[in-house]
Scaffold this active site. Structure first.
Site, PDB file in Angstrom:
ATOM      1  N   GLY A 197       0.860  -1.305  -0.157  1.00 13.99           N
ATOM      2  CA  GLY A 197      -0.077  -0.144  -0.373  1.00 13.99           C
ATOM      3  C   GLY A 197       1.132   1.157   0.332  1.00 13.99           C
ATOM      4  N   CYS A 198       1.063   2.061   1.067  1.00 15.24           N
ATOM      5  CA  CYS A 198       0.849   3.661   0.300  1.00 15.24           C
ATOM      6  C   CYS A 198       2.886   3.564   1.436  1.00 15.24           C
ATOM      7  CB  CYS A 198      -0.181   4.515   1.295  1.00 15.24           C
ATOM      8  SG  CYS A 198       0.988   5.912   1.628  1.00 15.24           S
ATOM      9  N   PHE A 199       3.201   3.679   0.716  1.00 16.86           N
ATOM     10  CA  PHE A 199       5.249   3.584   1.079  1.00 16.86           C
ATOM     11  C   PHE A 199       4.648   4.555   2.639  1.00 16.86           C
ATOM     12  CE2 PHE A 199       6.838   5.743  -2.720  1.00 16.86           C
ATOM     13  CZ  PHE A 199       5.912   6.721  -2.258  1.00 16.86           C
ATOM     14  N   TRP A 200       4.072   5.569   2.437  1.00 13.65           N
ATOM     15  CA  TRP A 200       4.332   6.876   3.627  1.00 13.65           C
ATOM     16  C   TRP A 200       4.204   5.769   5.504  1.00 13.65           C
ATOM     17  CZ3 TRP A 200       0.076  10.752   1.628  1.00 13.65           C
ATOM     18  CH2 TRP A 200       1.019  11.605   1.298  1.00 13.65           C
TER      19      TRP A 200
END
Length: 286
Positions: free
Chosen positions: A115-118
């Site tokens: 998913g979002c790498f953040w």
């Protein structure tokens, strides 16, 4: 009063050096984010339609300022903002040295998409033995992909993290086990609120040893029956990893409030999934 006027005059002189061609080139720059491009385009059209140049540039500086103070502008726009504001901006660049270095005898790498790498950096980076966690893109066809290209799904890449670690301090097995705790392994169309192929969870393995460990860990997760749906995370051979833009690196440090909000949302959803699995196992036994 005099100092204030001198400062204002200096800013005007700096802005006078900014040309429409400079703004236009930034609009065409593929690394410019869509929101940034809209602000630049709005300023350009205002000047072309007769708005005072100083006024238009001043309003552009005002619109860019919230992202500038949080170091969240793309690199070229950050440089432009420094000129636009007439002040030297302390835009810290993320050190990518480790990504390009040759690994020593006790250094290994792991690549996970989830998913979002953040939200994939802090859980790994804060563990002993981790040298670096780099946000980036992998698994696609295009070279040097930008965030906009990956987000639009035109590059074939997924958001991922590259983890560089000391294998004598932390093992690949531990990293894989941690990875399962961060994602919904039953969802191959994205992760939680992040939808689309670019958010697909994937384990990218570098050699047969990693492949063996990842497959065994995946099978163990299946047998645990912790989830009510099948485990669908693919295990693929590693492909070239492209580091993401500077403003994506160490997002959890640069944007603490926003990061915590996203992180808490993910944790709540994953806790809900685990509770569903626990209830199903309990009632099946009965």
């Amino acid at each position: 009063m005099i100092l204030s006027k001198l400062s204002e005059s200096w800013e005007k002189m700096k802005r006078a050096d900014i040309t429409l061609d400079e703004i236009y080139n930034l609009i065409l720059n593929t690394a410019t984010r869509e929101w940034e491009r809209k602000q630049l385009l709005k300023c350009k059209l205002e000047i072309e339609n007769g708005t005072d140049k100083e006024q238009a540039l001043g309003e552009l500086e005002y619109r860019l300022r919230p992202l500038a103070v949080r170091n969240n502008l793309t690199p070229d726009i950050a440089d432009f903002y420094a000129k636009l504001s007439g002040e030297k901006q302390d835009i810290e660049s993320f050190d990518l040295t480790k990504h390009f270095e040759d690994d020593g005898p006790d250094i290994e790498r792991a690549i996970f998409a989830g998913g979002c790498f953040w939200c994939m950096v802090e859980p790994f980076e804060t563990r002993p033995g981790i040298i670096a966690v780099i946000s980036g893109y992998t698994g696609g066809q295009s070279e040097n992909p930008t965030y906009d290209e990956v987000s639009r799904g035109t590059s074939g890449h997924v958001e991922a993290v590259e983890i560089i670690y000391e294998n004598k301090v932390i093992s690949y097995q531990v990293l894989v086990e941690l990875y399962w705790q961060l994602i919904d392994p039953t969802d191959d169309s994205g992760q939680i609120n992040d939808r689309g192929a670019n958010y697909q969870p994937i384990i990218f393995v570098r050699d047969e040893e990693q492949k063996k460990i990842a497959n065994a860990s995946k099978e163990k997760l299946k047998q645990s029956r912790k989830f009510t749906k099948p485990i669908v995370v693919p295990i693929r051979k590693v492909e070239k990893f492209w580091p993401a833009e500077n403003y994506h690196q160490d997002f959890y440090k640069k944007n603490r409030v926003r990061y915590r909000r996203i992180e808490n949302s993910r944790k709540q959803y994953l806790a809900y999934l685990k509770l569903k699995g626990w209830l199903k196992r309990k009632f099946n036994k009965k």
